[in-house]
Design a protein around this motif. Structure first.
Motif, PDB file in Angstrom:
ATOM      1  N   SER A  36       0.924  -1.195   0.348  1.00 17.85           N
ATOM      2  CA  SER A  36       0.204  -0.053  -0.101  1.00 17.85           C
ATOM      3  C   SER A  36       0.821   1.499  -0.055  1.00 17.85           C
ATOM      4  O   SER A  36       1.648   0.729   0.242  1.00 17.85           O
ATOM      5  CB  SER A  36      -0.852  -0.311   1.898  1.00 17.85           C
ATOM      6  OG  SER A  36      -0.616   0.502   2.565  1.00 17.85           O
ATOM      7  N   SER A  37      -0.097   2.515  -0.177  1.00 18.08           N
ATOM      8  CA  SER A  37       0.954   3.445   0.136  1.00 18.08           C
ATOM      9  C   SER A  37       1.682   3.914   1.255  1.00 18.08           C
ATOM     10  O   SER A  37       0.700   3.173   2.371  1.00 18.08           O
ATOM     11  CB  SER A  37       0.443   5.189  -0.537  1.00 18.08           C
ATOM     12  OG  SER A  37      -0.893   4.712   0.358  1.00 18.08           O
ATOM     13  N   GLY A  38       2.133   4.545   1.498  1.00 14.68           N
ATOM     14  CA  GLY A  38       2.373   4.713   3.409  1.00 14.68           C
ATOM     15  C   GLY A  38       4.120   4.358   3.544  1.00 14.68           C
ATOM     16  O   GLY A  38       4.640   4.653   4.762  1.00 14.68           O
ATOM     17  N   HIS A  39       4.126   3.337   2.299  1.00 14.63           N
ATOM     18  CA  HIS A  39       5.662   2.336   3.140  1.00 14.63           C
ATOM     19  C   HIS A  39       5.788   2.115   1.650  1.00 14.63           C
ATOM     20  O   HIS A  39       4.750   2.026   0.639  1.00 14.63           O
ATOM     21  CB  HIS A  39       5.735   1.346   4.061  1.00 14.63           C
ATOM     22  CG  HIS A  39       4.767   0.263   3.780  1.00 14.63           C
ATOM     23  ND1 HIS A  39       4.784  -1.226   4.328  1.00 14.63           N
ATOM     24  CD2 HIS A  39       3.332   0.546   2.754  1.00 14.63           C
ATOM     25  CE1 HIS A  39       4.294  -2.116   3.626  1.00 14.63           C
ATOM     26  NE2 HIS A  39       3.266  -0.720   3.258  1.00 14.63           N
ATOM     27  N   VAL A  40       7.506   1.877   1.844  1.00 11.81           N
ATOM     28  CA  VAL A  40       8.386   1.603  -0.364  1.00 11.81           C
ATOM     29  C   VAL A  40       8.933   0.438   0.167  1.00 11.81           C
ATOM     30  O   VAL A  40       9.182   0.112   1.596  1.00 11.81           O
ATOM     31  CB  VAL A  40       9.096   3.026  -0.578  1.00 11.81           C
ATOM     32  CG1 VAL A  40       8.352   3.892  -0.806  1.00 11.81           C
ATOM     33  CG2 VAL A  40      10.069   3.412   1.052  1.00 11.81           C
ATOM     34  N   TYR A  41       9.144  -0.595  -0.362  1.00 10.82           N
ATOM     35  CA  TYR A  41      10.211  -1.367  -0.891  1.00 10.82           C
ATOM     36  C   TYR A  41      11.180  -1.630  -0.490  1.00 10.82           C
ATOM     37  O   TYR A  41      11.884  -0.666  -0.750  1.00 10.82           O
ATOM     38  CB  TYR A  41       9.421  -2.327  -2.266  1.00 10.82           C
ATOM     39  CG  TYR A  41      10.487  -3.549  -2.274  1.00 10.82           C
ATOM     40  CD1 TYR A  41      10.605  -5.052  -1.438  1.00 10.82           C
ATOM     41  CD2 TYR A  41      11.221  -3.406  -3.806  1.00 10.82           C
ATOM     42  CE1 TYR A  41      11.326  -5.793  -1.826  1.00 10.82           C
ATOM     43  CE2 TYR A  41      12.595  -4.619  -3.576  1.00 10.82           C
ATOM     44  CZ  TYR A  41      12.255  -5.759  -2.819  1.00 10.82           C
ATOM     45  OH  TYR A  41      13.069  -6.430  -2.790  1.00 10.82           O
ATOM     46  N   LYS A  42      11.700  -2.156  -0.202  1.00 11.01           N
ATOM     47  CA  LYS A  42      13.299  -1.693   1.066  1.00 11.01           C
ATOM     48  C   LYS A  42      13.929  -2.830  -0.594  1.00 11.01           C
ATOM     49  O   LYS A  42      13.803  -4.279  -0.333  1.00 11.01           O
ATOM     50  CB  LYS A  42      14.199  -2.547   2.118  1.00 11.01           C
ATOM     51  CG  LYS A  42      15.180  -1.640   1.797  1.00 11.01           C
ATOM     52  CD  LYS A  42      15.420  -2.042   3.535  1.00 11.01           C
ATOM     53  CE  LYS A  42      16.832  -1.902   4.012  1.00 11.01           C
ATOM     54  NZ  LYS A  42      17.545  -1.892   5.245  1.00 11.01           N
ATOM     55  N   LEU A  69      11.551 -11.896 -10.787  1.00  7.84           N
ATOM     56  CA  LEU A  69      11.068 -10.116 -10.274  1.00  7.84           C
ATOM     57  C   LEU A  69      10.236  -9.146 -10.760  1.00  7.84           C
ATOM     58  O   LEU A  69      12.212  -8.071 -11.682  1.00  7.84           O
ATOM     59  CB  LEU A  69      11.416  -9.923  -8.496  1.00  7.84           C
ATOM     60  CG  LEU A  69      11.240  -8.242  -7.937  1.00  7.84           C
ATOM     61  CD1 LEU A  69       9.330  -9.043  -7.255  1.00  7.84           C
ATOM     62  CD2 LEU A  69      12.393  -8.436  -6.332  1.00  7.84           C
ATOM     63  N   SER A  70       9.329  -8.185 -10.885  1.00  5.70           N
ATOM     64  CA  SER A  70       9.533  -6.896 -11.123  1.00  5.70           C
ATOM     65  C   SER A  70       8.966  -6.087 -10.126  1.00  5.70           C
ATOM     66  O   SER A  70       7.939  -6.082  -9.337  1.00  5.70           O
ATOM     67  CB  SER A  70       8.423  -7.055 -12.296  1.00  5.70           C
ATOM     68  OG  SER A  70       9.364  -7.533 -13.219  1.00  5.70           O
ATOM     69  N   VAL A  71       9.156  -4.866  -9.735  1.00  6.91           N
ATOM     70  CA  VAL A  71       9.199  -3.695  -9.039  1.00  6.91           C
ATOM     71  C   VAL A  71       8.268  -2.322  -9.480  1.00  6.91           C
ATOM     72  O   VAL A  71       9.010  -2.133 -10.277  1.00  6.91           O
ATOM     73  CB  VAL A  71       9.987  -3.227  -8.186  1.00  6.91           C
ATOM     74  CG1 VAL A  71       9.438  -2.302  -6.828  1.00  6.91           C
ATOM     75  CG2 VAL A  71      10.668  -4.162  -7.615  1.00  6.91           C
ATOM     76  N   MET A  72       6.918  -2.750  -9.498  1.00  8.97           N
ATOM     77  CA  MET A  72       6.563  -1.414 -10.446  1.00  8.97           C
ATOM     78  C   MET A  72       5.934  -0.774  -9.121  1.00  8.97           C
ATOM     79  O   MET A  72       4.264  -0.712  -8.805  1.00  8.97           O
ATOM     80  CB  MET A  72       5.260  -2.688 -11.169  1.00  8.97           C
ATOM     81  CG  MET A  72       5.909  -3.418 -12.077  1.00  8.97           C
ATOM     82  SD  MET A  72       5.092  -4.792 -12.872  1.00  8.97           S
ATOM     83  CE  MET A  72       4.173  -3.516 -14.152  1.00  8.97           C
ATOM     84  N   PRO A  73       6.048   0.579  -9.237  1.00 11.61           N
ATOM     85  CA  PRO A  73       5.355   1.811  -8.365  1.00 11.61           C
ATOM     86  C   PRO A  73       4.157   2.779  -8.877  1.00 11.61           C
ATOM     87  O   PRO A  73       4.177   2.331 -10.790  1.00 11.61           O
ATOM     88  CB  PRO A  73       6.781   3.588  -8.401  1.00 11.61           C
ATOM     89  CG  PRO A  73       8.015   2.417  -8.426  1.00 11.61           C
ATOM     90  CD  PRO A  73       7.518   0.451  -9.091  1.00 11.61           C
ATOM     91  N   THR A  77      -2.087   5.943  -7.558  1.00  7.20           N
ATOM     92  CA  THR A  77      -2.313   5.095  -5.678  1.00  7.20           C
ATOM     93  C   THR A  77      -1.000   5.416  -4.918  1.00  7.20           C
ATOM     94  O   THR A  77      -1.119   5.322  -3.604  1.00  7.20           O
ATOM     95  CB  THR A  77      -2.648   4.103  -6.216  1.00  7.20           C
ATOM     96  OG1 THR A  77      -1.585   3.251  -6.211  1.00  7.20           O
ATOM     97  CG2 THR A  77      -3.713   3.825  -6.723  1.00  7.20           C
ATOM     98  N   GLY A  78       0.363   5.979  -5.541  1.00  3.10           N
ATOM     99  CA  GLY A  78       1.158   5.031  -4.366  1.00  3.10           C
ATOM    100  C   GLY A  78       1.649   4.335  -3.403  1.00  3.10           C
ATOM    101  O   GLY A  78       2.802   3.625  -3.093  1.00  3.10           O
ATOM    102  N   ALA A  79       1.019   2.880  -4.640  1.00  2.11           N
ATOM    103  CA  ALA A  79       1.352   1.807  -4.000  1.00  2.11           C
ATOM    104  C   ALA A  79       2.191   1.155  -4.987  1.00  2.11           C
ATOM    105  O   ALA A  79       2.885   2.043  -6.037  1.00  2.11           O
ATOM    106  CB  ALA A  79       0.053   0.753  -4.413  1.00  2.11           C
ATOM    107  N   THR A  80       2.907  -0.072  -4.627  1.00  7.92           N
ATOM    108  CA  THR A  80       4.074  -1.113  -5.482  1.00  7.92           C
ATOM    109  C   THR A  80       3.548  -1.971  -5.686  1.00  7.92           C
ATOM    110  O   THR A  80       3.073  -2.028  -3.944  1.00  7.92           O
ATOM    111  CB  THR A  80       5.338  -0.395  -4.329  1.00  7.92           C
ATOM    112  OG1 THR A  80       5.532   0.901  -5.030  1.00  7.92           O
ATOM    113  CG2 THR A  80       6.705  -1.390  -5.027  1.00  7.92           C
TER     114      THR A  80
END
Length: 168
Positions: A36-42, A69-73, A77-80
């Motif tokens: 969810s938005s409010g935190h980001v994948y390290k 793995l694909s990291v898709m911000p 929405t701010g989600a990833t």
């Protein structure tokens, strides 16, 4: 975390189990973990573990390996989305472990897992929501140890910093 409370700047360890029912998914296995938005994948913290007869076996990321793995911000929405595509069929329980960093100052964070593949109905599970707050509004230098402070010992006559450890 402190119960279900986290603070801006905290690193949160996530662990998610996938396919606990031991379904056999023959092809096109895709796991989507929406942060969810409010935190980001390290970046670089994802570890995928396969449980084989009670033993943990770590999968290897990369082309012609166990998964990609694909990291898709999502800018809107701010989600990833963490999109994990398995190369082989899935017949074991998988454990996903990774970290996120809280950027929310007041609100909730969480994640949602979707498992898809050939011959399986799409399954979705949502995590417990964590209450995120800013720890402090004070200015100054950020410290990972909340409430930490630094004392510098200075000689009163010479105004030079004394490097010997201070005793209290």
């Amino acid at each position: 975390t402190d119960g279900n409370k986290v603070f801006t700047g905290d690193e949160v360890d996530w662990q998610v189990k996938v396919n606990e029912s031991l379904s056999i998914i023959e092809k096109d296995v895709m796991i989507t973990d929406t942060i969810s938005s409010g935190h980001v994948y390290k970046e670089g913290t994802l570890k995928i573990i396969k449980l084989v007869d009670g033993e943990e076996v770590q999968l290897v990321e990369g082309e012609n390996k166990d998964y990609t793995l694909s990291v898709m911000p999502n800018e809107e929405t701010g989600a990833t989305d963490l999109k994990i595509e398995l190369k082989d069929e899935l017949k074991h329980t998988l454990i996903l472990r990774y970290q996120t960093v809280v950027i929310e100052t007041e609100g909730y964070i969480g994640n949602k897992i979707i498992l898809e593949g050939k011959n399986i109905e799409k399954k979705s599970v949502e995590s417990e929501r964590l209450n995120a707050r800013q720890f402090s509004d004070a200015g100054g230098e950020w410290s990972a140890k909340k409430g930490a402070f630094e004392v510098t010992k200075v000689d009163a006559e010479t105004d030079k910093v004394i490097k010997n450890p201070a005793k209290f």
